[in-house]
Write a protein that holds these residues in place. Structure first.
Motif, PDB file in Angstrom:
ATOM      1  N   PRO A  23      13.378  -4.289  12.775  1.00 60.05           N
ATOM      2  CA  PRO A  23      12.230  -4.962  13.392  1.00 60.05           C
ATOM      3  C   PRO A  23      11.140  -3.961  13.785  1.00 60.05           C
ATOM      4  CG  PRO A  23      14.281  -5.811  14.290  1.00 60.05           C
ATOM      5  CD  PRO A  23      14.650  -4.614  13.453  1.00 60.05           C
ATOM      6  N   GLY A  24       9.903  -4.358  13.559  1.00 64.39           N
ATOM      7  CA  GLY A  24       8.763  -3.530  13.926  1.00 64.39           C
ATOM      8  C   GLY A  24       8.297  -2.575  12.851  1.00 64.39           C
ATOM      9  N   THR A  25       9.048  -2.475  11.742  1.00 65.14           N
ATOM     10  CA  THR A  25       8.684  -1.505  10.703  1.00 65.14           C
ATOM     11  C   THR A  25       7.405  -1.889   9.984  1.00 65.14           C
ATOM     12  OG1 THR A  25      10.994  -0.899  10.365  1.00 65.14           O
ATOM     13  CG2 THR A  25       9.441  -0.343   8.615  1.00 65.14           C
ATOM     14  N   LEU A  26       7.261  -3.163   9.641  1.00 66.37           N
ATOM     15  CA  LEU A  26       6.034  -3.569   8.950  1.00 66.37           C
ATOM     16  C   LEU A  26       4.819  -3.330   9.830  1.00 66.37           C
ATOM     17  CD1 LEU A  26       7.168  -6.861   7.157  1.00 66.37           C
ATOM     18  CD2 LEU A  26       6.779  -4.609   6.141  1.00 66.37           C
ATOM     19  N   ASP A  38      -0.825  -9.100   8.632  1.00 63.26           N
ATOM     20  CA  ASP A  38      -0.649 -10.131   7.597  1.00 63.26           C
ATOM     21  C   ASP A  38      -1.083  -9.613   6.233  1.00 63.26           C
ATOM     22  OD1 ASP A  38      -3.329 -10.058   8.295  1.00 63.26           O
ATOM     23  OD2 ASP A  38      -3.603 -12.235   8.234  1.00 63.26           O
ATOM     24  N   ALA A  39      -2.148  -8.835   6.173  1.00 65.42           N
ATOM     25  CA  ALA A  39      -2.606  -8.282   4.898  1.00 65.42           C
ATOM     26  C   ALA A  39      -1.596  -7.268   4.359  1.00 65.42           C
ATOM     27  CB  ALA A  39      -3.971  -7.622   5.062  1.00 65.42           C
ATOM     28  N   PHE A  40      -1.070  -6.425   5.253  1.00 62.44           N
ATOM     29  CA  PHE A  40      -0.085  -5.442   4.813  1.00 62.44           C
ATOM     30  C   PHE A  40       1.181  -6.130   4.315  1.00 62.44           C
ATOM     31  CE2 PHE A  40       3.579  -2.732   5.280  1.00 62.44           C
ATOM     32  CZ  PHE A  40       3.151  -1.559   4.683  1.00 62.44           C
ATOM     33  N   THR A  41       1.646  -7.126   5.057  1.00 64.79           N
ATOM     34  CA  THR A  41       2.871  -7.835   4.684  1.00 64.79           C
ATOM     35  C   THR A  41       2.729  -8.497   3.314  1.00 64.79           C
ATOM     36  OG1 THR A  41       3.418  -8.224   7.008  1.00 64.79           O
ATOM     37  CG2 THR A  41       4.501  -9.637   5.376  1.00 64.79           C
ATOM     38  N   THR A  42       1.566  -9.100   3.076  1.00 66.33           N
ATOM     39  CA  THR A  42       1.319  -9.738   1.777  1.00 66.33           C
ATOM     40  C   THR A  42       1.361  -8.713   0.653  1.00 66.33           C
ATOM     41  OG1 THR A  42      -0.002 -11.519   2.749  1.00 66.33           O
ATOM     42  CG2 THR A  42      -0.347 -11.038   0.416  1.00 66.33           C
ATOM     43  N   ALA A  43       0.688  -7.577   0.834  1.00 69.14           N
ATOM     44  CA  ALA A  43       0.671  -6.537  -0.197  1.00 69.14           C
ATOM     45  C   ALA A  43       2.067  -5.949  -0.404  1.00 69.14           C
ATOM     46  CB  ALA A  43      -0.310  -5.440   0.187  1.00 69.14           C
ATOM     47  N   TYR A  44       2.792  -5.732   0.682  1.00 70.42           N
ATOM     48  CA  TYR A  44       4.138  -5.145   0.639  1.00 70.42           C
ATOM     49  C   TYR A  44       5.080  -5.994  -0.200  1.00 70.42           C
ATOM     50  CZ  TYR A  44       8.608  -3.421   2.645  1.00 70.42           C
ATOM     51  OH  TYR A  44       9.871  -2.915   2.842  1.00 70.42           O
ATOM     52  N   ASP A  76       0.338  12.236   0.792  1.00 71.99           N
ATOM     53  CA  ASP A  76       0.966  12.291   2.115  1.00 71.99           C
ATOM     54  C   ASP A  76       1.220  10.894   2.667  1.00 71.99           C
ATOM     55  OD1 ASP A  76       0.969  15.027   2.039  1.00 71.99           O
ATOM     56  OD2 ASP A  76      -0.802  15.277   3.314  1.00 71.99           O
ATOM     57  N   THR A  77       0.257   9.992   2.502  1.00 79.30           N
ATOM     58  CA  THR A  77       0.422   8.625   2.989  1.00 79.30           C
ATOM     59  C   THR A  77       1.551   7.927   2.248  1.00 79.30           C
ATOM     60  OG1 THR A  77      -1.920   8.457   3.582  1.00 79.30           O
ATOM     61  CG2 THR A  77      -0.713   6.390   3.321  1.00 79.30           C
ATOM     62  N   ILE A  78       1.557   8.087   0.931  1.00 79.35           N
ATOM     63  CA  ILE A  78       2.606   7.449   0.125  1.00 79.35           C
ATOM     64  C   ILE A  78       3.988   7.932   0.559  1.00 79.35           C
ATOM     65  CG2 ILE A  78       3.628   7.414  -2.188  1.00 79.35           C
ATOM     66  CD1 ILE A  78       0.785   7.225  -3.304  1.00 79.35           C
ATOM     67  N   GLU A  79       4.147   9.220   0.755  1.00 77.80           N
ATOM     68  CA  GLU A  79       5.457   9.744   1.121  1.00 77.80           C
ATOM     69  C   GLU A  79       5.874   9.304   2.523  1.00 77.80           C
ATOM     70  OE1 GLU A  79       9.053  11.966   0.434  1.00 77.80           O
ATOM     71  OE2 GLU A  79       7.601  10.796  -0.706  1.00 77.80           O
ATOM     72  N   GLU A  80       4.936   9.248   3.436  1.00 69.38           N
ATOM     73  CA  GLU A  80       5.263   8.787   4.789  1.00 69.38           C
ATOM     74  C   GLU A  80       5.704   7.329   4.772  1.00 69.38           C
ATOM     75  OE1 GLU A  80       3.130   8.160   9.152  1.00 69.38           O
ATOM     76  OE2 GLU A  80       2.271   9.611   7.739  1.00 69.38           O
ATOM     77  N   ASP A  85       9.935   3.303   4.992  1.00 71.43           N
ATOM     78  CA  ASP A  85      10.501   2.109   4.369  1.00 71.43           C
ATOM     79  C   ASP A  85      12.005   2.284   4.121  1.00 71.43           C
ATOM     80  OD1 ASP A  85      10.261  -0.474   3.233  1.00 71.43           O
ATOM     81  OD2 ASP A  85      10.074   0.367   1.228  1.00 71.43           O
ATOM     82  N   ILE A  86      12.395   3.402   3.564  1.00 71.00           N
ATOM     83  CA  ILE A  86      13.811   3.665   3.302  1.00 71.00           C
ATOM     84  C   ILE A  86      14.614   3.610   4.594  1.00 71.00           C
ATOM     85  CG2 ILE A  86      15.463   5.465   2.635  1.00 71.00           C
ATOM     86  CD1 ILE A  86      13.533   6.250   0.405  1.00 71.00           C
ATOM     87  N   ASP A  87      14.109   4.257   5.623  1.00 69.40           N
ATOM     88  CA  ASP A  87      14.822   4.265   6.906  1.00 69.40           C
ATOM     89  C   ASP A  87      14.966   2.863   7.482  1.00 69.40           C
ATOM     90  OD1 ASP A  87      15.861   5.719   9.382  1.00 69.40           O
ATOM     91  OD2 ASP A  87      14.187   4.570  10.210  1.00 69.40           O
ATOM     92  N   SER A  88      13.972   2.023   7.245  1.00 65.91           N
ATOM     93  CA  SER A  88      13.988   0.682   7.837  1.00 65.91           C
ATOM     94  C   SER A  88      15.070  -0.206   7.253  1.00 65.91           C
ATOM     95  CB  SER A  88      12.619   0.009   7.660  1.00 65.91           C
ATOM     96  OG  SER A  88      12.394  -0.401   6.319  1.00 65.91           O
ATOM     97  N   TRP A  89      15.579   0.146   6.078  1.00 64.27           N
ATOM     98  CA  TRP A  89      16.624  -0.635   5.414  1.00 64.27           C
ATOM     99  C   TRP A  89      17.969   0.082   5.447  1.00 64.27           C
ATOM    100  CZ3 TRP A  89      15.607  -5.521   4.078  1.00 64.27           C
ATOM    101  CH2 TRP A  89      14.273  -5.896   3.824  1.00 64.27           C
ATOM    102  N   SER A  90      18.181   0.995   6.370  1.00 63.65           N
ATOM    103  CA  SER A  90      19.361   1.867   6.349  1.00 63.65           C
ATOM    104  C   SER A  90      20.498   1.412   7.254  1.00 63.65           C
ATOM    105  CB  SER A  90      18.948   3.295   6.746  1.00 63.65           C
ATOM    106  OG  SER A  90      18.480   3.320   8.090  1.00 63.65           O
TER     107      SER A  90
END
Length: 206
Positions: A23-26, A38-44, A76-80, A85-90
């Motif tokens: 929770p809170g990752t997005l 909402d825009a980020f969630t849609t793109a994600y 840098d942004t992509i890697e962060e 994202d990986i950590d949020s599903w761990s």
């Protein structure tokens, strides 16, 4: 206790053995991109299917997400974002891991998960118990994702079994129905407590 090598319990990962996204990752990732949630969630989620199925790399996926938000797709942004994202599903459910491992005394046990290839690498490194299963199919590695019938047929072919030999367990009804459409038995997961008697009834008597 004898093992029935003809029976295969095929598990989904997230929402069954592993937890859903932290929770809170997005919100955190949206803030990093200076984007409304909402825009980020849609793109994600819009660009996720190709990433899950191994048709896009992590870099391509995050570039598409950032371009959809009119945000520069710098390295840098992509890697962060990728690491967040990986950590949020761990996170995993240790009780379910214990249950899954005990089932191997009674049947073959396998896993079919929608997960990008780089996430799969991190998950395998952190969860070595996965190597004890009879087969682990990660969508980003096999090139197809649920509910595509090809994902289920991959498991059937790899395990040299018939579809009817499988009991597929997933928390999403659309995936269970897709498994049933190719001839597998299916069960929509709610909890370990409700799953155990279903598995006991499906497997031969102890």
């Amino acid at each position: 206790m004898p093992t029935d090598r003809h029976r295969i319990v095929l598990f989904d990962l997230f929402g069954v053995i592993a937890r859903h996204q932290r929770p809170g990752t997005l919100e955190k990732m949206a803030a990093r991109c200076h984007s409304p949630l909402d825009a980020f969630t849609t793109a994600y989620w819009t660009h996720r299917p190709s990433y899950d199925a191994g048709r896009h790399t992590a870099s391509s996926y995050w570039t598409d997400v950032l371009h959809a938000l009119s945000h520069p797709a710098d390295t840098d942004t992509i890697e962060e974002l990728r690491l967040t994202d990986i950590d949020s599903w761990s996170r995993v459910d240790e009780d379910m891991i214990t249950y899954v491992r005990t089932l191997r005394d009674r049947a073959r046990v396998a896993l079919l998960s929608n997960i990008p290839a780089d996430h799969a690498d991190a998950f395998l490194a952190a969860q070595p118990w996965l190597n004890d299963l009879d087969h682990v199919a990660f969508s980003g590695r096999i090139g197809t994702a649920k509910p595509d019938p090809a994902a289920f047929r991959h498991c059937v072919a790899t395990l040299h079994a018939a579809p009817a030999d499988f009991l597929f367990v997933d928390d999403r009804e659309e995936n269970v129905r897709a498994a049933q459409a190719v001839g597998m038995n299916g069960h929509v997961f709610d909890s370990r407590a409700e799953l155990a008697p279903v598995v006991d009834a499906w497997l031969p008597c102890r």
